[in-house]
Design a protein around this motif. Structure first.
Motif, PDB file in Angstrom:
ATOM      1  N   GLU A  51      14.616   9.454   8.488  1.00 51.92           N
ATOM      2  CA  GLU A  51      13.671   9.307   9.080  1.00 51.92           C
ATOM      3  C   GLU A  51      12.142   9.230   8.599  1.00 51.92           C
ATOM      4  O   GLU A  51      12.055  10.050   8.802  1.00 51.92           O
ATOM      5  N   ARG A  60       8.468   9.990   7.437  1.00 49.98           N
ATOM      6  CA  ARG A  60       7.354  10.878   8.056  1.00 49.98           C
ATOM      7  C   ARG A  60       6.572  10.159   7.383  1.00 49.98           C
ATOM      8  O   ARG A  60       6.018  10.442   5.458  1.00 49.98           O
ATOM      9  N   ARG A 104      19.505  15.411   4.094  1.00 53.31           N
ATOM     10  CA  ARG A 104      19.858  15.810   5.917  1.00 53.31           C
ATOM     11  C   ARG A 104      19.716  14.951   7.111  1.00 53.31           C
ATOM     12  O   ARG A 104      18.210  14.079   6.595  1.00 53.31           O
ATOM     13  N   GLU A 105      20.293  14.841   7.368  1.00 54.29           N
ATOM     14  CA  GLU A 105      20.188  13.882   8.451  1.00 54.29           C
ATOM     15  C   GLU A 105      18.448  13.289   9.279  1.00 54.29           C
ATOM     16  O   GLU A 105      18.072  11.873   9.160  1.00 54.29           O
ATOM     17  N   GLU A 106      17.449  14.483   9.245  1.00 52.93           N
ATOM     18  CA  GLU A 106      16.357  14.244   9.370  1.00 52.93           C
ATOM     19  C   GLU A 106      15.393  12.963   8.121  1.00 52.93           C
ATOM     20  O   GLU A 106      14.806  12.648   8.022  1.00 52.93           O
ATOM     21  N   GLN A 107      16.104  13.096   6.733  1.00 55.96           N
ATOM     22  CA  GLN A 107      15.414  13.307   5.617  1.00 55.96           C
ATOM     23  C   GLN A 107      15.377  11.613   5.984  1.00 55.96           C
ATOM     24  O   GLN A 107      15.119  10.404   4.898  1.00 55.96           O
TER      25      GLN A 107
END
Length: 374
Positions: free
Chosen positions: A85, A87, A80-83
């Motif tokens: 980014e 964290r 997924r796109e957020e992975q």
């Protein structure tokens, strides 16, 4: 000469995670960053190409001596796109590729910079764009080896939690065609639904004799249903279904026998396969012994205790006559939604790689490895 810059494995890992290297453009961008990072530290980079994607190599250390290859890959499985980014939560860096294997690659880059002037041993960093690829031929690591970028020992930075992986399962990935009988969707009892039969066939594969075997490092083979493709109309009972089954078999098992067991299932036919043999390296290999000694400074447990369920390009080196192990930092969740790597282990990993390389000239003076690199 550029000033010597402090290596920050955590920041470097986060930067690499931000590139979506599940696609070609992301791989090219990430490779450009790696190349620029190394060159900014006066480390020359050579670039090859495979299927339009870059392969990078860089060298450090002595002009002559035993040669160690630090091998990594930039590509990752889709996410997924957020992975993409990163964290950070405590010691954990989350993101696609954190554990497999951008964290390891970041530490390898730092180790190469640290070893620029090491004496009595040569170090090659090799970075490929297609380790996760399903291509059976024309692979980046094989092209590197054919081009002379090999050595006397190779370490590929796959996930091992700082243990030395001396065995890895083989791969037998098969596309199976399951046959049924077509009928109108309003009268499904008149047909034989191939999609339902395909599910039953997969469950049958999980119960075949080979699936119940074990070894000293593995509880059992790994069997995964990766894809299912069936049906060509909503109002029709499907008469054909294709499933892709990923079997990771144990060292010592015969892939021809596994395929034969699968083909004995009713209405199941193998129409394509991808095969890679298991990786096996003697734990008494002199390079393995030296690496184990280096690892023992950061581990309290047995250092050579890992059998890897996944396969890697280490087998490419082994097939070329170069002993190769899998050795990577601490983490978890690779290929999953919460992949992470331990930030503290990245420094331990880099230090272990550097210590291993520095030990080689003294501890292997009695051994005479063949120098394989031009």
């Amino acid at each position: 000469m550029a000033a010597r810059l402090r290596v920050d494995e955590r920041a470097l890992t986060e930067r690499l995670i931000r590139y979506d290297t599940s696609d070609d453009e992301g791989i090219r961008q990430a490779a450009g960053f790696v190349k620029g990072w190394l060159e900014s530290r006066d480390i020359g980079v050579e670039e090859l190409e495979i299927r339009g994607l870059p392969l990078l190599t860089a060298r450090a250390g002595a002009a002559l001596g035993p040669t160690v290859v630090l091998h990594g890959h930039l590509d990752v499985v889709p996410a997924r796109e957020e992975q993409f980014e990163p964290r950070v939560d405590g010691d954990r860096i989350y993101g696609r590729g954190a554990y497999d294997m951008k964290g390891a690659l970041a530490a390898m880059m730092g180790a190469l910079e640290e070893l620029r002037n090491v004496q009595g041993v040569r170090v090659v960093l090799a970075v490929v764009p297609d380790e996760e690829s399903e291509e059976e031929a024309d692979r980046g690591t094989e092209l590197l080896i054919q081009s002379g970028f090999t050595g006397d020992f190779a370490i590929t930075g796959e996930p091992t939690d700082l243990h030395v992986g001396v065995q890895a399962k083989g791969v037998l990935a098969m596309r199976l065609e399951v046959s049924g009988t077509a009928a109108h969707g309003a009268t499904p009892w008149l047909g034989d639904n191939a999609i339902l039969k395909a599910h039953d066939a997969f469950r049958a594969i999980e119960s075949l004799p080979f699936a119940r075997e074990s070894s000293d490092l593995f509880d059992r083979p790994s069997i995964n249903l990766g894809r299912i493709l069936g049906g060509d109309a909503l109002n029709k009972v499907p008469d054909r279904c294709f499933i892709d089954v990923d079997i990771r078999y144990l060292p010592g098992q015969e892939p021809t026998e596994i395929r034969a067991q699968v083909e004995e299932l009713p209405d199941v036919h193998v129409i394509a396969q991808f095969h890679r043999v298991p990786a096996i390296v003697d734990r008494n290999n002199p390079f393995v012994r030296v690496l184990s000694e280096s690892v023992s400074s950061v581990l309290d447990s047995e250092t050579i205790s890992v059998g890897r369920d996944g396969a890697s390009d280490a087998i490419c080196f082994i097939n070329a006559g170069v002993p190769a192990v899998e050795f990577g930092p601490v983490g978890g969740g690779h290929h999953g939604p919460a992949e992470w790597v331990s930030a503290a282990s990245l420094e331990s990993y880099r230090r272990t790689l550097a210590d291993f390389v520095r030990r080689i000239p003294d501890q292997m003076s009695g051994d005479k490895p063949n120098l394989r690199i031009a």
